[in-house]
Design an enzyme around this catalytic site. Structure first.
Site, PDB file in Angstrom:
ATOM      1  N   ARG A 189      56.846  24.084  26.937  1.00  0.00           N
ATOM      2  CA  ARG A 189      55.401  23.928  27.083  1.00  0.00           C
ATOM      3  C   ARG A 189      54.675  24.955  26.222  1.00  0.00           C
ATOM      4  O   ARG A 189      54.537  26.111  26.574  1.00  0.00           O
ATOM      5  CB  ARG A 189      54.984  24.085  28.546  1.00  0.00           C
ATOM      6  CG  ARG A 189      53.504  23.825  28.762  1.00  0.00           C
ATOM      7  CD  ARG A 189      53.067  24.287  30.135  1.00  0.00           C
ATOM      8  NE  ARG A 189      51.634  24.205  30.269  1.00  0.00           N
ATOM      9  CZ  ARG A 189      50.772  25.095  29.771  1.00  0.00           C
ATOM     10  NH1 ARG A 189      51.206  26.134  29.100  1.00  0.00           N
ATOM     11  NH2 ARG A 189      49.474  24.940  29.945  1.00  0.00           N
ATOM     12  N   GLY A 195      52.164  29.829  17.950  1.00  0.00           N
ATOM     13  CA  GLY A 195      53.005  29.903  16.759  1.00  0.00           C
ATOM     14  C   GLY A 195      54.171  28.934  16.764  1.00  0.00           C
ATOM     15  O   GLY A 195      54.484  28.305  15.744  1.00  0.00           O
ATOM     16  N   ASP A 287      49.624  28.213  38.326  1.00  0.00           N
ATOM     17  CA  ASP A 287      49.417  28.965  37.097  1.00  0.00           C
ATOM     18  C   ASP A 287      48.566  30.202  37.344  1.00  0.00           C
ATOM     19  O   ASP A 287      48.111  30.459  38.450  1.00  0.00           O
ATOM     20  CB  ASP A 287      48.775  28.068  36.030  1.00  0.00           C
ATOM     21  CG  ASP A 287      49.255  28.410  34.636  1.00  0.00           C
ATOM     22  OD1 ASP A 287      48.969  29.535  34.190  1.00  0.00           O
ATOM     23  OD2 ASP A 287      49.922  27.573  34.005  1.00  0.00           O
TER      24      ASP A 287
END
Length: 489
Positions: A189, A195, A287
């Site tokens: 994920r 990057g 989260d």
């Protein structure tokens, strides 16, 4: 101080009373999260669970559970010293030759540290003491935490993901969460601007249909881990920055299945590939926002090789409503950001990311105001200067007489120096955190800037108020007799 590997760091923490070994059997399903959460909220030590239920491999959590431990991991004595790290980064972002002998002497420590930036490649390494490949690869050997009741599956949280795009020599290191979906498969994920995702996208353009090599390292040395979460310039490898932090070159070894380099001292290394077009639904997971996120599709990471140190330690964490470990990292890295911003905007006095704002969604900036409209220039600069702040929803700008880290001060400035219509800047249709369900469209939302500075001519037609300040001589006199008065006992 230098730490050659994670075990050396653990030993130093234990010696300093900053690590607690838990010998009782603890379940990676929910129990480790609850214990880690209570410990972190109390400012407690790192935890080494030596007897995870159903596993023989110990689990390390709360490693960076206090700002001081983050500073230790970066080789600094305290959080305040992290400003020096920011100074290094600001120089590396825009290097300039020294102007004269005095400036040369001032920059000499940076030049010395730069010598530690090239990696040192080894022919063999501890991370490859044990090798499993093909059908022998089995993630069930690792006590991967299942953090929250609504989580869909166990989640790898501290996976240091190593990639290289087709157009860059440097490798990219990033931390991306990874859902376990099989004994040799994880879901990678990563968001589009990260990057690793950029490397994968460029790989598919240059090598359509070909597998993309990926390596995930678990339990690297602290400098390498923290290098991966620090805003290093795009042209600089996180391995190089880790060498700068550590004060010694980062030791790496070639992966068994590809040309990527992995941290030589890592506890566990997962090697494999992403198959273009192979996606799987990821989530929901609790989260750092304090909510469960939406389900979405991300690439599947197929593991072909799993290498380990003997008696490997699994490094893990959880994310939830602040404070959690990412929030603590944010508090520490806040100090790194200040010199970076000051190099671009010298008028900035302080910069603060309140941990309650999920580490990056709100910023408070204090400035030495020089002209009308100055606050708006700074808020626009914050949103655009560093990629880390593209998801910051709220920027509050105050004068330098306000303490950016004291909400009483900030709220006073907002309520006395702001007119809501005049001093609020709203920008629509900007990039926003994918996890921000409050935005009207996934990944696209608005931003608000609050100008809580004193207003100059041109910004107001009214006579501006003068803050009340006590006479300094009176304050000093009362200071001298305060103890004698014994008013507060």
């Amino acid at each position: 101080m230098k730490y050659k590997d994670l075990r050396d760091f653990i030993a130093q923490l234990e010696q300093n009373g900053q690590l607690k070994r838990i010998t009782r059997e603890i379940d990676p399903y929910l129990e480790m999260t609850e214990i880690s959460d209570r410990t972190l909220r109390a400012g407690g030590p790192a935890l080494l669970f030596e007897n995870p239920k159903g596993y023989s491999m110990p689990v390390l959590t709360n490693l960076f559970g206090t700002p001081d431990r983050v500073a230790m991991g970066m080789g600094q004595p305290n959080v305040g010293a992290l400003r020096q790290v920011g100074t290094w980064l600001s120089y590396l972002k825009e290097p300039e030759p020294p102007r004269g002998l005095k400036e040369l002497m001032e920059k000499l420590p940076i030049f010395k540290q730069v010598l530690n930036m090239p990696t040192k490649r080894l022919s063999s390494a501890p991370c490859q003491q044990l090798v499993l490949e093909g059908e022998a690869v089995d993630l069930d050997q690792i006590p991967i935490q299942h953090c929250w009741p609504g989580d869909v599956a166990p989640l790898v949280t501290w996976g240091l993901t190593i990639t290289r795009g087709p157009y860059k020599k440097r490798q990219n290191l990033g931390i991306y969460r990874q859902q376990k979906i099989g004994k040799n498969k994880l879901i990678m994920r990563w968001l589009d601007h990260r990057g690793g995702a950029i490397d994968f996208r460029e790989w598919q353009e240059a090598h359509p249909g070909e597998r993309f090599p990926v390596v995930v390292a678990l339990g690297a040395d602290p400098a390498t881990i923290l290098g991966a979460v620090t805003p290093v310039p795009d042209s600089l490898s996180e391995y190089a920055f880790a060498g700068l932090l550590r004060g010694s070159r980062t030791e790496v070894v070639k992966a068994l299945s590809c040309d990527l380099e992995v941290p030589a001292s890592a506890e566990i290394v997962l090697e494999g590939y992403l198959e273009p077009g192979e996606l799987a639904p990821e989530g929901p997971y609790g989260d750092h926002t304090g909510y469960y996120n939406e389900v979405d599709e991300f690439p599947v990471f197929t593991i072909t090789h799993m290498t380990m140190r003997r008696d490997a330690i699994y490094h893990s964490t959880y994310t939830g409503r602040p404070p959690d470990e990412p929030a603590v990292l944010g508090v520490a890295l806040n100090e790194v950001f200040v010199p970076l911003l000051q190099k671009q905007f010298p008028e900035i006095v302080d910069f603060y990311l309140p941990p309650e704002g999920c580490s990056y969604r709100m910023a408070v900036v204090t400035i030495k105001k020089r002209y009308p409209g100055h606050a708006k220039r700074v808020m626009l600069g914050v949103w655009s200067f560093l990629r880390q702040f593209m998801y910051t929803k709220f920027v509050i700008v105050c004068d330098d007489d306000i303490n950016a880290r004291d909400w009483k001060d900030v709220i006073w400035a907002i309520t006395t120096r702001m007119d809501p219509a005049r001093d609020t800047t709203l920008i629509e249709h900007t990039p926003i955190d994918y996890l921000d369900f409050a935005s009207p469209v996934s990944g696209l939302g608005s931003k608000m800037g609050l100008d809580a500075t004193n207003k100059w001519p041109g910004e107001t037609n009214r006579e501006w108020g003068q803050p009340i300040v006590q006479d300094e001589a009176v304050k000093q006199k009362v200071d001298s007799i305060w103890a004698e008065l014994n008013i507060l006992g």
